[in-house]
Design a protein around this motif. Structure first.
Motif, PDB file in Angstrom:
ATOM      1  N   VAL A  47       0.852  -1.196   0.000  1.00 22.52           N
ATOM      2  CA  VAL A  47       0.000   0.000   0.000  1.00 22.52           C
ATOM      3  C   VAL A  47       0.883   1.239   0.000  1.00 22.52           C
ATOM      4  CG1 VAL A  47      -1.743   1.243   1.315  1.00 22.52           C
ATOM      5  CG2 VAL A  47      -1.789  -1.235   1.244  1.00 22.52           C
ATOM      6  N   THR A  48       0.463   2.242  -0.750  1.00 24.06           N
ATOM      7  CA  THR A  48       1.184   3.510  -0.828  1.00 24.06           C
ATOM      8  C   THR A  48       0.312   4.613  -0.250  1.00 24.06           C
ATOM      9  OG1 THR A  48       2.273   2.778  -2.843  1.00 24.06           O
ATOM     10  CG2 THR A  48       2.303   5.126  -2.398  1.00 24.06           C
ATOM     11  N   ASP A  49       0.927   5.514   0.489  1.00 24.69           N
ATOM     12  CA  ASP A  49       0.223   6.673   1.035  1.00 24.69           C
ATOM     13  C   ASP A  49      -0.091   7.618  -0.117  1.00 24.69           C
ATOM     14  OD1 ASP A  49      -0.750   8.780   2.483  1.00 24.69           O
ATOM     15  OD2 ASP A  49       1.099   9.173   3.589  1.00 24.69           O
ATOM     16  N   MET A  50      -1.362   7.751  -0.455  1.00 26.78           N
ATOM     17  CA  MET A  50      -1.773   8.569  -1.591  1.00 26.78           C
ATOM     18  C   MET A  50      -1.626  10.062  -1.336  1.00 26.78           C
ATOM     19  SD  MET A  50      -2.660   6.948  -4.320  1.00 26.78           S
ATOM     20  CE  MET A  50      -1.362   5.757  -4.156  1.00 26.78           C
ATOM     21  N   ARG A  51      -1.257  10.449  -0.117  1.00 32.70           N
ATOM     22  CA  ARG A  51      -0.991  11.862   0.149  1.00 32.70           C
ATOM     23  C   ARG A  51       0.342  12.287  -0.444  1.00 32.70           C
ATOM     24  NH1 ARG A  51      -1.758  11.844   6.497  1.00 32.70           N
ATOM     25  NH2 ARG A  51      -0.532   9.987   6.105  1.00 32.70           N
ATOM     26  N   LYS A  52       1.191  11.319  -0.784  1.00 31.99           N
ATOM     27  CA  LYS A  52       2.468  11.640  -1.404  1.00 31.99           C
ATOM     28  C   LYS A  52       2.221  12.189  -2.802  1.00 31.99           C
ATOM     29  CE  LYS A  52       5.393   8.221   0.825  1.00 31.99           C
ATOM     30  NZ  LYS A  52       6.309   9.093   1.500  1.00 31.99           N
ATOM     31  N   GLY A  55       7.454  12.753  -4.242  1.00 31.97           N
ATOM     32  CA  GLY A  55       7.667  11.738  -3.212  1.00 31.97           C
ATOM     33  C   GLY A  55       7.647  10.331  -3.773  1.00 31.97           C
ATOM     34  N   LEU A  56       6.755  10.076  -4.731  1.00 34.66           N
ATOM     35  CA  LEU A  56       6.711   8.765  -5.365  1.00 34.66           C
ATOM     36  C   LEU A  56       7.950   8.525  -6.221  1.00 34.66           C
ATOM     37  CD1 LEU A  56       2.948   8.602  -6.336  1.00 34.66           C
ATOM     38  CD2 LEU A  56       4.079   7.451  -4.437  1.00 34.66           C
ATOM     39  N   SER A  57       8.447   9.568  -6.864  1.00 38.34           N
ATOM     40  CA  SER A  57       9.687   9.438  -7.637  1.00 38.34           C
ATOM     41  C   SER A  57      10.856   9.081  -6.729  1.00 38.34           C
ATOM     42  CB  SER A  57       9.998  10.744  -8.370  1.00 38.34           C
ATOM     43  OG  SER A  57       9.013  11.033  -9.312  1.00 38.34           O
ATOM     44  N   ALA A  58      10.875   9.663  -5.535  1.00 35.62           N
ATOM     45  CA  ALA A  58      11.926   9.334  -4.574  1.00 35.62           C
ATOM     46  C   ALA A  58      11.833   7.876  -4.144  1.00 35.62           C
ATOM     47  CB  ALA A  58      11.830  10.259  -3.365  1.00 35.62           C
ATOM     48  N   ARG A  59      10.606   7.355  -4.002  1.00 31.99           N
ATOM     49  CA  ARG A  59      10.431   5.933  -3.658  1.00 31.99           C
ATOM     50  C   ARG A  59      10.943   5.032  -4.776  1.00 31.99           C
ATOM     51  NH1 ARG A  59       6.383   4.143   0.444  1.00 31.99           N
ATOM     52  NH2 ARG A  59       6.766   2.212  -0.677  1.00 31.99           N
ATOM     53  N   VAL A  60      10.702   5.425  -6.010  1.00 39.05           N
ATOM     54  CA  VAL A  60      11.195   4.637  -7.147  1.00 39.05           C
ATOM     55  C   VAL A  60      12.714   4.578  -7.107  1.00 39.05           C
ATOM     56  CG1 VAL A  60      11.439   4.626  -9.667  1.00 39.05           C
ATOM     57  CG2 VAL A  60       9.218   5.062  -8.634  1.00 39.05           C
ATOM     58  N   GLU A  61      13.355   5.713  -6.840  1.00 38.82           N
ATOM     59  CA  GLU A  61      14.812   5.752  -6.793  1.00 38.82           C
ATOM     60  C   GLU A  61      15.359   4.964  -5.613  1.00 38.82           C
ATOM     61  OE1 GLU A  61      15.613   9.942  -6.747  1.00 38.82           O
ATOM     62  OE2 GLU A  61      15.642  10.046  -8.938  1.00 38.82           O
ATOM     63  N   ALA A  62      14.742   5.090  -4.445  1.00 34.31           N
ATOM     64  CA  ALA A  62      15.271   4.467  -3.231  1.00 34.31           C
ATOM     65  C   ALA A  62      14.988   2.971  -3.171  1.00 34.31           C
ATOM     66  CB  ALA A  62      14.683   5.154  -2.001  1.00 34.31           C
ATOM     67  N   GLY A 115      -3.596   2.825  -3.620  1.00 32.61           N
ATOM     68  CA  GLY A 115      -3.951   3.312  -2.297  1.00 32.61           C
ATOM     69  C   GLY A 115      -4.388   2.191  -1.368  1.00 32.61           C
ATOM     70  N   LYS A 116      -4.632   2.545  -0.130  1.00 32.48           N
ATOM     71  CA  LYS A 116      -4.986   1.570   0.908  1.00 32.48           C
ATOM     72  C   LYS A 116      -6.285   0.839   0.600  1.00 32.48           C
ATOM     73  CE  LYS A 116      -5.534   1.216   5.905  1.00 32.48           C
ATOM     74  NZ  LYS A 116      -5.506   1.938   7.169  1.00 32.48           N
ATOM     75  N   GLY A 121      -7.672   0.509  -2.302  1.00 33.79           N
ATOM     76  CA  GLY A 121      -7.610  -0.129  -3.603  1.00 33.79           C
ATOM     77  C   GLY A 121      -8.411   0.584  -4.678  1.00 33.79           C
ATOM     78  N   ASP A 122      -8.977   1.749  -4.342  1.00 35.57           N
ATOM     79  CA  ASP A 122      -9.794   2.447  -5.336  1.00 35.57           C
ATOM     80  C   ASP A 122      -9.042   3.598  -6.011  1.00 35.57           C
ATOM     81  OD1 ASP A 122      -9.713   4.008  -3.078  1.00 35.57           O
ATOM     82  OD2 ASP A 122     -11.798   4.657  -3.204  1.00 35.57           O
ATOM     83  N   LEU A 123      -7.807   3.852  -5.600  1.00 34.48           N
ATOM     84  CA  LEU A 123      -7.009   4.923  -6.203  1.00 34.48           C
ATOM     85  C   LEU A 123      -5.673   4.362  -6.675  1.00 34.48           C
ATOM     86  CD1 LEU A 123      -7.451   7.770  -3.571  1.00 34.48           C
ATOM     87  CD2 LEU A 123      -8.571   7.602  -5.775  1.00 34.48           C
ATOM     88  N   ILE A 124      -5.211   4.848  -7.810  1.00 34.73           N
ATOM     89  CA  ILE A 124      -3.858   4.544  -8.250  1.00 34.73           C
ATOM     90  C   ILE A 124      -3.209   5.829  -8.717  1.00 34.73           C
ATOM     91  CG2 ILE A 124      -4.379   2.158  -8.929  1.00 34.73           C
ATOM     92  CD1 ILE A 124      -4.239   3.126 -11.852  1.00 34.73           C
ATOM     93  N   LYS A 125      -1.886   5.847  -8.669  1.00 35.06           N
ATOM     94  CA  LYS A 125      -1.103   6.926  -9.253  1.00 35.06           C
ATOM     95  C   LYS A 125      -0.053   6.278 -10.139  1.00 35.06           C
ATOM     96  CE  LYS A 125      -1.525  10.604  -5.873  1.00 35.06           C
ATOM     97  NZ  LYS A 125      -0.818  11.558  -5.005  1.00 35.06           N
ATOM     98  N   VAL A 126       0.129   6.835 -11.302  1.00 38.26           N
ATOM     99  CA  VAL A 126       1.074   6.315 -12.274  1.00 38.26           C
ATOM    100  C   VAL A 126       2.061   7.410 -12.610  1.00 38.26           C
ATOM    101  CG1 VAL A 126       1.363   5.290 -14.552  1.00 38.26           C
ATOM    102  CG2 VAL A 126      -0.701   4.820 -13.241  1.00 38.26           C
TER     103      VAL A 126
END
Length: 57
Positions: free
Chosen positions: A16-21, A25-32, A48-49, A51-56
């Motif tokens: 699960v990813t915090d959709m507030r990011k 912030g998501l780019s930093a997660r991809v790198e790390a 999202g937690k 399951g009804d939201l995604i970010k690409v």
């Protein structure tokens, strides 16, 4: 519909990813975590937690 080139890889983030990011912030997660380049042209999908939201990115 947005065309996606044939050689584009789609990476699905497990868990699960915090959709507030934001996208920075998501780019930093991809790198790390994935040791990937968020600007490589590949698609990184986060869900999202509930399951009804995604970010690409």
């Amino acid at each position: 519909m947005i065309p996606i080139p044939a050689r584009t890889r789609v990476w699905l983030a497990g868990g699960v990813t915090d959709m507030r990011k934001g996208f920075i912030g998501l780019s930093a997660r991809v790198e790390a975590i994935l040791k990937g380049d968020p600007y490589s042209g590949h698609l990184f999908v986060f869900r999202g937690k509930r399951g009804d939201l995604i970010k690409v990115i």
